[in-house]
Design a protein around this motif. Structure first.
Motif: not given
Length: 143
Positions: A33, A36-37, A40, A42-43, A45, A47
């Motif tokens: 997480a 991914l942060d 920039r 999100s999970a 985007e 998945s």
């Protein structure tokens, strides 16, 4: 390609010179997480391990994580600092938590671990950087 197609095309054993399949280097959910942060993204985007997700991840990584070797020049008295530890988790922590970049081995180590954690099938390919033709002792100095 679909996940089934990627798995079918994956190298299953290191039988090709310079090709090493990656397995068993999954990051924790928290580190994934944070990575991914850092990118920039999100999970949601990314998945599914699809070509679209891979393109998003790669574009973000290239744009936001620097190729750098500052540590090799930053030691006191002109001496370089010790090289970063080459470990998938340590490399991912460097990128995600310390917001640093790195040289090829660090960045590939971190990105491969992220991709594996997201369900991608990953293999590493050694290479060499130098004059052409590449001297035998230079083979493997890049990935």
């Amino acid at each position: 390609p679909s996940l089934a197609e990627m798995r079918a095309a994956a190298v299953r054993a290191g039988s090709l010179v310079g090709v090493v399949p990656v397995s068993g280097c999954r990051l924790s959910a928290d580190l994934t997480a944070a990575y991914l942060d850092r990118l920039r993204l999100s999970a949601a985007e990314v998945s599914e391990p699809t070509l679209q997700s891979l393109c998003r991840l790669q574009a973000a990584h290239i744009s936001l994580v620097a190729y750098e070797n500052l540590d090799s020049h930053a030691g006191g008295g002109g001496a370089p600092l010790p090289p970063p530890r080459l470990d998938p988790v340590a490399s991912a922590e460097r990128v995600a938590l310390r917001r640093r970049g790195g040289y090829c081995f660090v960045l590939v180590d971190a990105f491969a671990a992220l991709l594996t954690s997201l369900g991608f099938v990953v293999s590493l390919h050694t290479a060499g950087v130098g004059e052409s033709p590449l001297a035998a002792e230079k083979w493997g100095n890049h990935i």
